[in-house]
Design an enzyme around this catalytic site. Structure first.
Site, PDB file in Angstrom:
ATOM      1  N   ASP A 425     112.958   8.725 129.104  1.00  0.00           N
ATOM      2  CA  ASP A 425     114.372   8.410 129.292  1.00  0.00           C
ATOM      3  C   ASP A 425     114.880   8.941 130.632  1.00  0.00           C
ATOM      4  O   ASP A 425     114.433   9.979 131.115  1.00  0.00           O
ATOM      5  CB  ASP A 425     115.186   9.035 128.158  1.00  0.00           C
ATOM      6  N   GLU A 480     112.099   4.444 131.993  1.00  0.00           N
ATOM      7  CA  GLU A 480     113.425   3.845 132.062  1.00  0.00           C
ATOM      8  C   GLU A 480     113.989   4.148 133.447  1.00  0.00           C
ATOM      9  O   GLU A 480     114.553   5.205 133.688  1.00  0.00           O
ATOM     10  CB  GLU A 480     114.356   4.422 130.984  1.00  0.00           C
TER      11      GLU A 480
END
Length: 873
Positions: A425, A480
């Site tokens: 993330d 990401e």
């Protein structure tokens, strides 16, 4: 993640690249790279050969080094020298792929040197990277000989104790000792052959900091943390998790093999129940995993696994990095979930958050920061250590003990819980000192390689990917990143950062823009196809039309954008379809399908979006009265036979099955031959399939000419307009489409849309029809079987009540078990049953016909995917 940076960056950041690109990226300001060049001066020799050596280490035997080895807790410079030839030093393979990176060679040499030096230090002082990443065997609570040894890194502490239920929360008899590296330790002997700290008992680390105050903190390496559910706002407690063998979950199933292309189901365990409550790991395993398998996904991506005290953070404000979230059960329950997924052939990825940590002082890692310097803390000090948009703390990736903590964290989840990889993330926030805030990335290479680049974070990610793939070569690791950092998805051995895939984050933004700001007549086929194919050459992407980011409160899902309030009143099959519902279901199927087929080398869907879940996600919070009403998934909507949600779900299942049988996602052959603005049609080839998308709101084209590569006979393999997908059945599936040659052989400019062959099709408005080439060589032996192929939607009652499961059956006159997987039927093609042919004439070929014999021949043909180059876009 929650508060994604995707809206802060321009989609143009995802520029495609080929070695023949004419884009002007060679300019590089001296100011931007002065520091990098100075620091790179010492490493102009040796970087590449050293890189290869350290990514693929020899089978060396390292002496185990005790923790008290002579090295500072802060990363130090190594004075050893390594010499190699100038030729090896100058060759960084990523520069061969993208020659526009050559002006930034100094930057690559600098970060490669830092990476190699860091691995060398690990080998010299810790036994190597893999040994270094076993920190959980030293830190936290571990059994050693006849007692428990507890260690904690807290350099700023003046005194320290261990307290808990075992000593009545009085640490006076359990004072800890500090070594020269800031590590506190204590050994607590067993009592009468039993552990002095019982399993499942509460513990905390108590220490005195500089101003003389004593504070209690949850141990940083604790394996489990809980909170009293009956006390509102109560602090969490660390829990000593060491179950006896009888209570410890033992894995029964091996990891499934790595798929050619991941089809990922993004899921949140807590909000996966139909009821307004938090779901458990075991309930998810038993009730939701079969749904995921039934829809032909091969990978599950779990959000919010790491413990987070604030539920509404969606799991992105992590407080306890080694602890599985206690809201959904125990660590053993999570192991049950992962093992159950493996038994179904599903791989499991974890959404790992190493980009930042919760600002929570009482429950989280931030509580160890008591004003010390960044060399003695997990985080940077001052503004550099705080993310102003996320209200969270930022790690100091140049700190030795931070590297130990984070790298060990990855190994812990891989080995203890058998995860098959990670989705990292917030990678954009890690890569740059500005964290991507208010940064509109344009694709100019100066944005990626300058003083704004956080090289410490880049090196950490290189180490992380090297470690993961060393421990688990078949791991899947996804980044990401919204910036489009070149080399992010290339191996570390080439000078890249090492991820297997990056999320194609510009695609959902493009769909939101179209749905919010353009009517159907304004949709541009060239713009859509360009954005879907706009990715870096040789760097794989996971495409998605919508993820959890597009589903949270304040935004809308694609289904809600399309149908809005009519989803509450117009989804019954017992009433006539309204124009809004008609349009909504048609475009929902087309948007997800073209995103999957053209947007990347893998595909992702968030839980519930496959059937058009009507409502956003709103976690319980003060603003909604702490309600769980919209923090759940209404599976009953897709399970109810007379509701139209089932049509979108059935198509989701079918498009995943299509990739199973004609692996187009993993194919490098991707050619957009037509982006017809006037007629609103996009035609492209992916793998061996020809896709015809007609986005026109009204016009149907009979005899529409489409180009293709190979001559022969083509048939329908998937049709969004089929009855079982809520369509009108306007396209016949028993029609053979024969090709005609186009232009002069070997002269592409004389071809039709640069394709050497063509055939004509019926293309209804708002539909996609996919065609496959019939292998005529199999006609004599398998023609009979062709008429017996039937794609059937059935309920797998033994596994999952009231849930439709797609099973592609080869009809032999005898009833097949719908609970078997598609792989079974693939393997059974060609077997003659006793009743073969008995009912052949009565079996109709439906809209989703997939010829298993043809599919099997393609799966066995290693040359299929090497047919052509990348998209001509």
């Amino acid at each position: 993640m929650l508060g994604s940076l995707s809206l802060l960056a321009a989609p143009s950041a995802f520029r495609p690249f080929s070695s023949s690109s004419t884009r002007n990226r060679s300019s590089c300001s001296t100011t931007d790279h002065q520091l990098a060049r100075q620091l790179a001066a010492e490493c102009r020799r040796g970087s590449q050969i050293l890189l290869r050596r350290h990514v693929f280490p020899r089978n060396s035997v390292y002496g185990r080094v005790s923790y008290g080895s002579p090295i500072s807790a802060v990363m130090v410079q190594d004075t050893s020298t390594m010499t190699v030839s100038e030729e090896d030093a100058e060759h960084i393979r990523i520069l061969d792929v993208d020659t526009a990176l050559l002006p930034f060679k100094d930057h690559f040499q600098y970060r490669i040197k830092k990476y190699v030096d860091q691995k060398t230090l690990f080998e010299k002082h810790e036994g190597g990277l893999e040994e270094f990443a076993k920190g959980y065997l030293k830190f936290g609570f571990n059994k050693e000989d006849d007692g428990i040894v507890y260690r904690e890194w807290a350099p700023a502490a003046r005194e320290a104790q261990i307290v808990g239920d075992f000593n009545g929360w009085d640490g006076s008899n359990h004072q800890m000792e500090k070594n020269q590296f800031g590590v506190w330790s204590i050994k607590i002997p067993d009592s009468e052959g039993k552990s002095a700290i019982p399993h499942n008992s509460r513990v905390k680390f108590r220490f005195k900091h500089g101003d003389g105050d004593w504070v209690d903190r949850i141990p940083a390496w604790v394996k489990y943390a809980t909170v009293d559910p009956n006390a509102f706002g109560a602090p969490y407690d660390g829990v000593h998790w060491d179950p006896p063998p009888s209570e410890r979950y033992e894995f029964k199933y091996p990891r499934p093999p790595k798929p050619k292309a991941p089809r990922i189901y993004e899921a949140h365990v807590g909000m996966s129940s139909s009821e307004p409550r938090i779901n458990s790991y075991r309930e998810f395993a038993d009730e939701v995993l079969p749904r995921i398998k039934a829809n032909n996904y091969n990978t599950v991506q779990l959000m919010a696994v790491m413990e987070h005290s604030y539920y509404a953070s969606f799991g992105y404000h992590v407080t306890n990095f080694f602890s599985a979230s206690s809201r959904s059960g125990t660590p053993e329950d999570l192991k049950y979930l992962i093992d159950k997924a493996h038994s179904l052939g599903l791989r499991v990825l974890m959404d790992v958050v190493h980009s930042h940590a919760s600002n929570n002082v009482t429950d989280g890692l931030n509580g160890f920061d008591v004003g010390q310097s960044s060399q003695e803390s997990y985080f940077h000090t001052g503004e550099r250590g705080y993310h102003k948009l996320w209200d969270s703390r930022l790690f100091n990736y140049g700190n030795w003990e931070v590297l130990r903590f984070l790298l060990s964290n990855l190994r812990w989840w891989l080995e203890e819980f058998k995860f098959d990889g990670f989705r990292f993330d917030g990678v954009t926030s890690m890569l740059y000192h500005h964290h991507g805030i208010n940064m509109a990335f344009t694709g100019n290479y100066n944005e990626y390689f300058s003083e704004a680049t956080d090289v410490d974070a880049v090196v950490y990610l290189m180490l992380a990917n090297s470690l993961i793939h060393s421990i688990l070569p078949d791991a899947t690791v996804i980044a990401e990143d919204v910036s489009g950092m070149p080399g992010l998805g290339r191996p570390v051995s080439e000078g890249g950062i090492g991820f297997d895939y990056r999320l194609a984050m510009a695609i959902p933004d493009k769909w939101i823009d179209y749905l919010k700001n353009k009517n159907d007549e304004e949709w541009s086929m060239k713009d859509l196809s360009w954005n879907l194919t706009n990715r870096r050459y040789t760097e794989k992407c996971i495409s998605y039309a919508e993820s959890h980011d597009q589903s949270i409160v304040g935004d809308k899902t694609i289904a809600f954008f399309l149908m809005d309030k009519e989803m509450y009143s117009g989804m019954s099959c017992l009433t006539e379809t309204s124009p809004a519902i008609e349009r909504g279901i048609s475009l929902h199927k087309m948007i997800h399908f073209i995103t999957m087929a053209l947007g990347g080398e893998g595909y992702l869907n968030f839980m519930g979006n496959e059937f058009g879940h009507p409502e956003w996600i709103d976690f319980p919070r003060e603003g909604n009265g702490w309600s769980y009403e919209k923090c759940r998934r209404q599976w009953n909507l897709v399970d109810t036979d007379h509701l139209r949600y089932k049509f979108m779900n059935a198509f989701d299942r079918a498009m995943n099955a299509l990739d199973d049988n004609f692996p187009f996602l993993s194919s490098i052959k991707q050619i957009v031959s037509c982006a017809d603005e006037e007629n609103k049609v996009i035609v492209f080839e992916r793998g061996d399939l020809v896709f015809v998308f007609n986005f026109h709101p009204e016009k149907t084209y009979d005899g529409y000419k489409v180009g293709c590569d190979l001559p022969g006979k083509y048939r329908v393999v998937l049709d969004t307009d089929a009855w079982e997908f809520g369509g009108h059945g306007r396209v016949a599936h028993d029609v053979d489409h024969f090709t005609s040659p186009e232009g002069i052989p070997g002269v592409p400019e004389t071809n039709f849309n640069n394709r050497p062959n063509s055939f004509k099709v019926l293309s209804p408005s708002r539909t996609c029809v996919v065609y496959y080439k019939v292998d005529e060589s199999l006609k004599e032996t398998n023609e009979a079987n062709l008429s017996g192929v039937d794609v059937t939607l059935k309920v797998d009652a033994p596994e999952q009540e009231n849930v439709e499961e797609s099973t592609i059956l080869v009809a032999h006159g005898a009833e097949e078990n719908p609970g078997e997987t598609n792989d079974r039927h693939l393997a059974s093609v060609g077997k003659k049953s006793q009743n073969d042919g008995a009912k052949r004439e009565s079996i109709e070929e439906t809209a989703s016909v997939v010829d298993k014999t043809i599919a099997a021949s393609r799966l066995d043909d290693p040359e299929v995917e090497e047919d052509d180059g990348m998209s001509d876009e």
